[in-house]
Motif scaffolding. Structure first.
Motif, mmCIF file in Angstrom:
data_model
loop_
_atom_site.group_PDB
_atom_site.id
_atom_site.type_symbol
_atom_site.label_atom_id
_atom_site.label_comp_id
_atom_site.label_asym_id
_atom_site.label_seq_id
_atom_site.Cartn_x
_atom_site.Cartn_y
_atom_site.Cartn_z
ATOM 1 N N UNK A 1 118.145 8.434 -82.482
ATOM 2 C CA UNK A 1 117.252 8.966 -83.405
ATOM 3 C C UNK A 1 116.977 8.095 -84.569
ATOM 4 N N UNK A 2 115.516 8.489 -84.782
ATOM 5 C CA UNK A 2 114.914 7.575 -85.848
ATOM 6 C C UNK A 2 113.915 8.567 -86.914
ATOM 7 N N UNK A 3 114.561 8.786 -87.969
ATOM 8 C CA UNK A 3 113.730 10.152 -88.838
ATOM 9 C C UNK A 3 113.915 11.331 -88.329
ATOM 10 N N UNK A 4 114.948 11.272 -87.830
ATOM 11 C CA UNK A 4 115.432 12.925 -87.091
ATOM 12 C C UNK A 4 114.714 13.113 -85.746
ATOM 13 N N UNK A 5 113.961 12.286 -85.423
ATOM 14 C CA UNK A 5 113.261 12.254 -84.167
ATOM 15 C C UNK A 5 113.878 11.593 -82.869
ATOM 16 N N UNK A 6 113.964 12.081 -81.506
ATOM 17 C CA UNK A 6 114.886 11.356 -80.633
ATOM 18 C C UNK A 6 113.698 10.525 -79.788
ATOM 19 N N UNK A 7 114.192 9.179 -79.613
ATOM 20 C CA UNK A 7 113.380 8.231 -79.054
ATOM 21 C C UNK A 7 114.119 7.284 -77.845
ATOM 22 N N UNK B 1 108.524 8.895 -77.025
ATOM 23 C CA UNK B 1 109.018 10.058 -77.951
ATOM 24 C C UNK B 1 109.596 10.921 -76.852
ATOM 25 N N UNK B 2 110.853 11.650 -76.930
ATOM 26 C CA UNK B 2 111.209 12.387 -75.858
ATOM 27 C C UNK B 2 111.285 13.861 -76.409
ATOM 28 N N UNK C 1 101.639 7.657 -81.993
ATOM 29 C CA UNK C 1 102.373 8.205 -80.944
ATOM 30 C C UNK C 1 102.023 9.875 -80.674
ATOM 31 N N UNK C 2 101.725 10.428 -79.508
ATOM 32 C CA UNK C 2 101.671 11.698 -79.657
ATOM 33 C C UNK C 2 103.037 12.307 -79.082
ATOM 34 N N UNK C 3 103.701 13.315 -80.020
ATOM 35 C CA UNK C 3 104.848 13.788 -79.844
ATOM 36 C C UNK C 3 105.195 14.274 -78.731
ATOM 37 N N UNK C 4 106.283 13.828 -77.892
ATOM 38 C CA UNK C 4 106.566 14.861 -76.637
ATOM 39 C C UNK C 4 105.711 14.277 -75.371
ATOM 40 N N UNK C 5 104.904 13.274 -75.571
ATOM 41 C CA UNK C 5 103.885 13.086 -74.519
ATOM 42 C C UNK C 5 104.708 12.308 -73.376
ATOM 43 N N UNK C 6 105.837 11.622 -73.773
ATOM 44 C CA UNK C 6 106.423 10.884 -72.980
ATOM 45 C C UNK C 6 105.787 9.539 -72.440
#
Length: 632
Positions: A250-256, A275-276, A313-318
């Motif tokens: 996690x970075x800034x509450x987001x999963x990577x 970003x996952x 980055x587009x969130x959740x785009x993998x």
């Protein structure tokens, strides 16, 4: 009225507080038994019948009575949040940690309102800015920051003057938290907040605001940005071709997830970030634009003095975005590898970029793209909610960026951008016009290949044409791909477009020439007007200096030479002329006008001649303009 107001408890006490213009007494034993602060200041006061205590000016009688009541009963009397704030200050002044915690957790955080939240936000920021920082002040700071973010539209509109007076780091945190909330709630409209932030930061446009934020981030020191870190230890490093992924972090509450791969024949190692899609992503929607600042450390590299990088980055785009390349890379010389990433989400930068994608007509199309990065352009073209009426706008945006780019573009720059255009929905007219409008784009091999392919497939029926993309959600209703019923119809349409564009090109050149001619004419008219003004001023000066009748400049004839001028001058004078001298001597006359006036009058005569020449020139220019309009 509160029953405690203007009331003194323990009237027989031995400690007297001077508050405003009042005195409040308290029992000395009560203060000693309940407060460590008073245990310190009352040491050695046993021999005094009365101890007088002076308090800061911000202390009110009500807040002090509330505090003494709390010491006496162990309970906080009910009051409004404004008085609670004064009681919080007083508990901090008296170093009463227990009361501070009770006020923050039991009264302030649950009772925050839009009108009072900034009061406690400022208090909490002041406390956490000076170490050591108590945990309950951190709790208050984050609670008030989150509450402000959720009500950011109201906060920025109602209290802009208050925000302008806040410390810069606090304003930055408030803006960042508001933008984070905007990414979480995808349906929220942050236009108003963005505009207010633009005013606060003194930016002339959204692109200027983006540039200011980018400059601030890229010029900062990695070690001073409080970036979150993740370390990935790779033991028994493999040789040959390989690919690996780290565990999610996690970075800034987001999963990577970090990814590395290497191909032996390329002699390099690449590190990428993606970003996952996990539940811990704070509710940020899948297709939001997320921009992170980061630095990558390999083994024990020294990062002091290094600046971070930015990547959208587009969130959740993998999709994987390369963040570090090591070249040359010798696989045989490495057995273990340690990769550490320091990063944080730049919520303000992310929100500005996403706002630009949602409003390209009012920002990107009307502003210079000279400082707009390639990665930003790519992520906007990939963005699901890019708000354009047709794909023609996207192609014009790319062409404009290529022409205004400050550095020389190569195929590696242009090719990745072109693949995000939805070529099926670009009209034939725009496709052909782009060749003429954007020379840099025209030189690209990738563009040439796409252009030839599109010219070829447009001649086929829709059924036989492969569909390579879907229309964007923002296209105007009932937008269809171009189709032609036969090859003949296609060729005719193609030729009509070519001829029309050529005619428009010639017409545009003629319009430009006419516009330039009009500019020249207007300039001459201004010069003539200025000259006439000078003539009027000079004439007025002369009429005051010399007693001569006034005359109309435009109606008076121009004098042919100086002799005629002097003749006219003498005819206008009222002074009698002397007779010729006896003996054949040359005639002379004594003028009643002084030399300065004569010089001034002569300058008027010269100016009239210049005015006549300019009038003639203006007549010729007007004749040329009329001829040009007739030709058009």
């Amino acid at each position: 009225m509160n029953p405690l107001e203007n009331q003194s408890l323990n009237l027989d006490g031995e400690v007297v507080f001077a508050v405003e213009n009042d005195t409040i007494r308290a029992n000395k034993q009560l203060l000693l038994s309940k407060s460590s602060y008073f245990q310190e200041i009352l040491i050695g006061s046993e021999n005094y019948a009365e101890v007088r205590v002076l308090l800061p000016e911000w202390v009110t009688p009500l807040s002090l009575n509330l505090y003494i009541s709390y010491l006496d009963t162990g309970k906080i009397q009910k009051t409004d949040l404004f008085n609670v704030q004064k009681l919080l200050w007083l508990s901090d002044f008296f170093k009463d940690t227990k009361l501070q915690i009770s006020l923050i957790t039991d009264i302030i955080c649950p009772g925050l309102t839009k009108e009072t939240v900034l009061l406690f936000l400022q208090d909490a920021f002041t406390k956490i800015s000076t170490p050591p920082v108590a945990e309950h002040w951190k709790i208050l700071y984050h609670a008030t920051l989150d509450y402000s973010a959720k009500n950011s539209s109201f906060i920025f509109s109602k209290f802009q003057s208050v925000i302008e007076k806040m410390e810069v780091p606090l304003v930055e945190d408030l803006i960042g938290s508001s933008m984070e909330q905007n990414l979480i709630v995808a349906s929220s409209d942050n236009s108003y907040i963005i505009e207010k932030i633009k005013e606060l930061k003194g930016a002339s446009s959204l692109l200027d605001l983006l540039e200011k934020e980018e400059t601030k981030i890229l010029n900062s020191d990695v070690t001073n940005r409080q970036l979150e870190g993740f370390t990935w230890n790779i033991m028994h490093f493999e040789s040959g071709n390989f690919y690996r992924e780290s565990e999610p972090f996690e970075i800034s509450g987001l999963s990577w997830v970090l990814c590395i791969w290497s191909f032996e024949h390329e002699n390099k190692l690449e590190v990428s970030l993606k970003h996952t899609e996990l539940k811990s992503n704070k509710g940020i929607t899948k297709d939001s634009i997320v921009v992170i600042s980061y630095a990558v450390q390999i083994n024990d590299e020294d990062l002091s003095g290094k600046h971070p990088n930015l990547i959208p980055i587009l969130a959740g785009s993998n999709s994987q975005d390369i963040i570090r390349t090591i070249s040359p890379f010798n696989q045989q010389s490495i057995s273990d590898l340690k990769i550490k990433i320091f990063a944080k989400v730049e919520f303000l930068y992310s929100s500005i970029l996403q706002h630009l994608a949602k409003n390209p007509e009012s920002s990107l199309e009307n502003e210079s793209l000279e400082k707009f990065s390639q990665s930003n352009l790519e992520v906007i073209l990939k963005y699901k909610y890019l708000n354009i009426k047709s794909e023609d706008q996207a192609l014009h945006l790319v062409g404009k960026w290529c022409e205004q780019c400050p550095f020389e573009l190569c195929e590696e720059n242009i090719s990745p951008i072109l693949k995000w255009l939805r070529w099926d929905f670009i009209t034939l007219n725009t496709l052909l016009s782009s060749v003429r409008l954007y020379p840099i784009l025209k030189r690209s091999k990738t563009f040439k290949d796409i252009f030839r392919h599109e010219i070829e497939v447009r001649s086929k029926s829709l059924r036989s044409r492969p569909s390579t993309s879907e229309p964007r959600k923002s296209y105007k209703a009932h937008f269809n791909k171009e189709q032609f019923n036969s090859m003949k119809e296609y060729i005719l349409a193609l030729s009509d477009i070519i001829f029309e564009q050529e005619n428009n090109s010639f017409q545009k050149k003629d319009e430009q020439k006419l516009e330039e001619l009009n500019k020249q004419l207007m300039q001459k008219e201004l010069e003539i007007k200025d000259l006439k003004n000078k003539l009027t001023i000079a004439q007025s000066h002369h009429s005051h200096s010399v007693s001569v009748p006034s005359f109309n400049i435009q109606s008076s004839p121009f004098f042919e030479d100086k002799e005629d001028a002097m003749s006219n001058e003498s005819s206008m004078k009222s002074t009698p002329q002397p007779k010729p001298s006896i003996g054949g001597h040359d005639r002379s006359r004594n003028l009643s006008i002084d030399s300065k006036a004569a010089i001034s009058f002569e300058s008027i005569i010269k100016a009239k001649k210049s005015g006549n020449a300019l009038s003639s020139l203006m007549t010729k220019l007007q004749a040329r303009k009329g001829s040009k309009i007739a030709n058009l």
